[in-house]
Design a protein around this motif. Structure first.
Motif, PDB file in Angstrom:
ATOM      1  N   ALA A   1       0.864  -1.201   0.000  1.00 25.82           N
ATOM      2  CA  ALA A   1       0.000   0.000   0.000  1.00 25.82           C
ATOM      3  C   ALA A   1       0.892   1.240   0.000  1.00 25.82           C
ATOM      4  N   SER A   2       1.777   1.293  -0.991  1.00 28.02           N
ATOM      5  CA  SER A   2       2.893   2.235  -0.948  1.00 28.02           C
ATOM      6  C   SER A   2       2.504   3.703  -1.114  1.00 28.02           C
ATOM      7  N   SER A   3       1.272   3.978  -1.547  1.00 26.69           N
ATOM      8  CA  SER A   3       0.848   5.390  -1.597  1.00 26.69           C
ATOM      9  C   SER A   3       0.967   6.032  -0.219  1.00 26.69           C
ATOM     10  N   GLU A   4       0.850   5.193   0.812  1.00 24.17           N
ATOM     11  CA  GLU A   4       0.869   5.700   2.192  1.00 24.17           C
ATOM     12  C   GLU A   4       2.275   6.082   2.664  1.00 24.17           C
ATOM     13  N   PHE A   5       3.335   5.572   1.982  1.00 19.50           N
ATOM     14  CA  PHE A   5       4.692   5.983   2.404  1.00 19.50           C
ATOM     15  C   PHE A   5       5.468   6.643   1.259  1.00 19.50           C
ATOM     16  N   TYR A   6       4.729   7.171   0.290  1.00 18.11           N
ATOM     17  CA  TYR A   6       5.328   7.879  -0.850  1.00 18.11           C
ATOM     18  C   TYR A   6       5.186   9.371  -0.594  1.00 18.11           C
ATOM     19  N   ARG A   7       6.324  10.051  -0.483  1.00 17.30           N
ATOM     20  CA  ARG A   7       6.286  11.495  -0.241  1.00 17.30           C
ATOM     21  C   ARG A   7       7.339  12.198  -1.084  1.00 17.30           C
ATOM     22  N   ASP A   8       6.893  13.258  -1.757  1.00 20.63           N
ATOM     23  CA  ASP A   8       7.805  14.085  -2.567  1.00 20.63           C
ATOM     24  C   ASP A   8       8.624  13.243  -3.552  1.00 20.63           C
ATOM     25  N   GLY A   9       8.009  12.247  -4.143  1.00 16.38           N
ATOM     26  CA  GLY A   9       8.689  11.462  -5.162  1.00 16.38           C
ATOM     27  C   GLY A   9       9.579  10.350  -4.631  1.00 16.38           C
ATOM     28  N   PHE A  10       9.533  10.112  -3.314  1.00 17.03           N
ATOM     29  CA  PHE A  10      10.367   9.044  -2.739  1.00 17.03           C
ATOM     30  C   PHE A  10       9.566   8.119  -1.837  1.00 17.03           C
ATOM     31  N   TYR A  11      10.008   6.847  -1.827  1.00 16.15           N
ATOM     32  CA  TYR A  11       9.396   5.843  -0.968  1.00 16.15           C
ATOM     33  C   TYR A  11      10.179   5.797   0.338  1.00 16.15           C
ATOM     34  N   LYS A  12       9.481   6.128   1.444  1.00 13.87           N
ATOM     35  CA  LYS A  12      10.125   6.215   2.758  1.00 13.87           C
ATOM     36  C   LYS A  12       9.894   4.902   3.487  1.00 13.87           C
ATOM     37  N   ILE A  13      10.922   4.057   3.458  1.00 15.56           N
ATOM     38  CA  ILE A  13      10.744   2.727   4.039  1.00 15.56           C
ATOM     39  C   ILE A  13      11.870   2.377   4.987  1.00 15.56           C
ATOM     40  N   ALA A  14      11.482   2.049   6.222  1.00 11.52           N
ATOM     41  CA  ALA A  14      12.417   1.627   7.277  1.00 11.52           C
ATOM     42  C   ALA A  14      13.644   2.540   7.332  1.00 11.52           C
ATOM     43  N   GLY A  15      13.410   3.831   7.352  1.00  7.75           N
ATOM     44  CA  GLY A  15      14.494   4.796   7.505  1.00  7.75           C
ATOM     45  C   GLY A  15      15.202   5.168   6.217  1.00  7.75           C
ATOM     46  N   GLU A  16      14.875   4.494   5.117  1.00  8.83           N
ATOM     47  CA  GLU A  16      15.494   4.818   3.832  1.00  8.83           C
ATOM     48  C   GLU A  16      14.544   5.640   2.966  1.00  8.83           C
ATOM     49  N   SER A  17      15.111   6.302   1.969  1.00  8.04           N
ATOM     50  CA  SER A  17      14.316   7.102   1.043  1.00  8.04           C
ATOM     51  C   SER A  17      14.675   6.642  -0.370  1.00  8.04           C
ATOM     52  N   LEU A  18      13.754   5.929  -1.029  1.00  5.22           N
ATOM     53  CA  LEU A  18      14.077   5.273  -2.291  1.00  5.22           C
ATOM     54  C   LEU A  18      13.334   5.908  -3.459  1.00  5.22           C
ATOM     55  N   SER A  19      14.041   6.062  -4.587  1.00  4.85           N
ATOM     56  CA  SER A  19      13.387   6.486  -5.825  1.00  4.85           C
ATOM     57  C   SER A  19      12.546   5.318  -6.349  1.00  4.85           C
ATOM     58  N   SER A  20      11.746   5.582  -7.378  1.00 10.30           N
ATOM     59  CA  SER A  20      10.932   4.497  -7.956  1.00 10.30           C
ATOM     60  C   SER A  20      11.820   3.354  -8.420  1.00 10.30           C
ATOM     61  N   THR A  21      12.901   3.689  -9.117  1.00 10.12           N
ATOM     62  CA  THR A  21      13.805   2.654  -9.625  1.00 10.12           C
ATOM     63  C   THR A  21      14.440   1.870  -8.479  1.00 10.12           C
TER      64      THR A  21
ATOM     65  N   ASP B   1       2.302   7.445  -9.241  1.00  6.61           N
ATOM     66  CA  ASP B   1       3.596   7.155  -9.875  1.00  6.61           C
ATOM     67  C   ASP B   1       3.418   6.269 -11.106  1.00  6.61           C
ATOM     68  N   TRP B   2       2.660   6.742 -12.102  1.00  5.64           N
ATOM     69  CA  TRP B   2       2.348   5.908 -13.272  1.00  5.64           C
ATOM     70  C   TRP B   2       3.602   5.509 -14.056  1.00  5.64           C
ATOM     71  N   SER B   3       4.573   6.396 -14.172  1.00  5.42           N
ATOM     72  CA  SER B   3       5.773   6.017 -14.918  1.00  5.42           C
ATOM     73  C   SER B   3       6.538   4.934 -14.165  1.00  5.42           C
ATOM     74  N   GLY B   4       6.513   5.011 -12.836  1.00  4.38           N
ATOM     75  CA  GLY B   4       7.127   3.962 -12.017  1.00  4.38           C
ATOM     76  C   GLY B   4       6.437   2.623 -12.253  1.00  4.38           C
ATOM     77  N   TRP B   5       5.122   2.636 -12.313  1.00  2.19           N
ATOM     78  CA  TRP B   5       4.355   1.404 -12.558  1.00  2.19           C
ATOM     79  C   TRP B   5       4.723   0.802 -13.918  1.00  2.19           C
ATOM     80  N   GLU B   6       4.876   1.646 -14.925  1.00  2.00           N
ATOM     81  CA  GLU B   6       5.234   1.130 -16.258  1.00  2.00           C
ATOM     82  C   GLU B   6       6.600   0.446 -16.206  1.00  2.00           C
ATOM     83  N   GLN B   7       7.509   1.048 -15.473  1.00  2.00           N
ATOM     84  CA  GLN B   7       8.847   0.467 -15.325  1.00  2.00           C
ATOM     85  C   GLN B   7       8.775  -0.850 -14.538  1.00  2.00           C
TER      86      GLN B   7
END
Ligand code: PGA
Ligand code: ZN
Length: 417
Positions: free
Chosen positions: A244-264, A290-296
């Motif tokens: 359910a990553s929309s809930e931890f997606y902020r300003d273009g980054f995925y905020k997970i367990a202390g890390e900040s990840l781009s879509s790639t 993040d539709w372009s992320g989904w396509e990738q």
């Protein structure tokens, strides 16, 4: 002919108000429905009506929606000769006259639609799944996806991923699939307790341990599957994830367990995860915007795992068509209250079938004892259902309904393919 439509305010499994609706036909048959409600909702979902009166249920009351059913909807439907559910649903859509069902409330509308489906089935002497079964589609018993560890907005722990599910794809029957779910759930509880983790539950009945990294949960799941005597993997018990990553997606980054990840980088992480653990399905791996992320994601992992759009698609036929054209994913979650009527839900599922997409029928985190989704999954032969843990009444009601259908039918079990 519909003779009466009514509703009352009841409680859902999270102690929030929801509706119980009743539809009575002129032949005297009547049927009820309980309306579900989500917490990690997609922004393009049909909109439920909430009273907003802060002095009652912190604003979460549904008395306005109840009044719409008992008043306007009853007045519009009563004494009209509807030939089928599609006509009732079209009348509800026309009466509401908004694109997102916000005027009468998607919760009011979906409650009437589900109760009407059941009333028509009863009136025709059919099981609900038989009534819902589309022409030319083979019904079958779906693989249950048991949500055994809860995080995200469904639990107060620090786990970012919302759902960790076990799917007994290799089981010979629903009865044995439910047995596997229950035995692994029980084993997992023992494992968590032995490692000093709390075994309290989240909103969907899964455990909610204080674990941060999803990989640590996956390792525990594999251990629990093995120790319960099952084989991890598609020929035994596989794992499905709904971050359910929309809930931890902020300003273009995925905020997970202390890390900040781009879509790639997030896709790299998933690639690592599916290479290490028997994950066969990934729902909402990326955010709804993040539709372009989904396509990738689909280009890179689409032939290895089922990639399910939930918040991305909202069970919306128009959005699903767009996603099919863009190769944004390869399967759709299906939640009746995301779109608001049973007929539109069946249309969304038809579009998926025609495109060769899988459909994953789903409960909401706020539920009642209503078992409609079990019959919907069977009717459409879609092969996948998620209804939370193999524990707690509102979750097991759906699995128990599948056992009941299996007992009185000759339907096969398993994924469509
Ligand atoms: P929700 O979550 O019912 O809280 O929206 C379920 C899901 O994301 O699949
Ligand atoms: Zn989801």
């Amino acid at each position: 002919t519909v003779s009466k439509v009514s509703a009352v305010q009841i409680l859902d499994s999270r102690s929030r108000p929801t509706l119980a609706t009743t539809v009575t036909l002129s032949d005297g048959t009547s049927a009820r429905a309980g309306v579900p409600s989500g917490a990690s909702t997609g922004s393009r979902e049909a909109v439920e009506a909430r009273d907003g009166d802060l002095s009652r249920f912190n604003g979460g009351g549904v008395l306005d929606a109840v009044a719409h059913v008992n008043g306007e909807i009853n007045a519009a439907l009563a004494a009209r000769a509807f030939a089928n559910l599609a006509e009732v649903d079209q009348a509800l859509i026309d009466l509401d006259a908004t694109t997102n069902k916000s005027r009468l409330g998607a919760n009011a509308i979906v409650g009437v639609s589900i109760a009407a489906a059941r009333a028509f089935a009863n009136s025709e002497g059919l099981a609900l799944w038989e009534y819902l079964q589309p022409a030319g589609v083979n019904a079958r018993l779906p693989v249950p996806h048991f949500n055994v560890v809860n995080g995200g907005v469904h639990a107060p722990n620090n786990l970012d991923f919302q759902e960790f599910m076990i799917a007994p794809i290799g089981a010979p029957s629903i009865a044995e699939a439910v047995r596997a779910g229950s035995e692994i759930y029980t084993k997992l509880k023992q494992l968590l307790a032995s490692k000093g983790f709390a075994t309290g539950l989240g909103d969907e009945g899964g455990f909610a341990p204080q674990i941060d990294r999803p990989e640590d949960v996956l390792a525990l799941l594999v251990q629990a599957i093995n120790e319960a005597g099952y084989r991890p993997g598609r020929d035994g018990v596989a794992i499905a994830l709904d971050p359910a990553s929309s809930e931890f997606y902020r300003d273009g980054f995925y905020k997970i367990a202390g890390e900040s990840l781009s879509s790639t980088e997030m896709i790299d992480r998933y690639e690592e995860i599916i290479s290490t653990y028997p994950v066969w399905l990934l729902e909402d791996g990326l955010a709804e915007s993040d539709w372009s992320g989904w396509e990738q994601l689909t280009a890179r992992l689409g032939d290895r795992v089922e990639l399910v759009g939930d918040d991305l698609l909202c069970t919306n036929p128009a959005i699903i068509k767009e996603a099919i054209a863009r190769h944004a994913c390869n399967a759709s979650l299906i939640k009746v209250n995301q779109i608001g009527t049973v007929s539109e839900t069946l249309e969304a599922m038809r579009i998926c079938r025609d495109a060769g997409w899988a459909q994953f029928v789903s409960h909401r985190s706020g539920e009642t004892e209503d078992t409609f989704i079990a019959d919907l999954a069977v009717a459409t032969g879609c092969g996948h259902l998620k209804s939370g843990a193999p524990a707690r009444g509102e979750r097991v009601a759906k699995y128990n309904r599948l056992i009941e259908i299996e007992t009185v039918s000759t339907l096969g079990y398993g994924l469509t393919t």
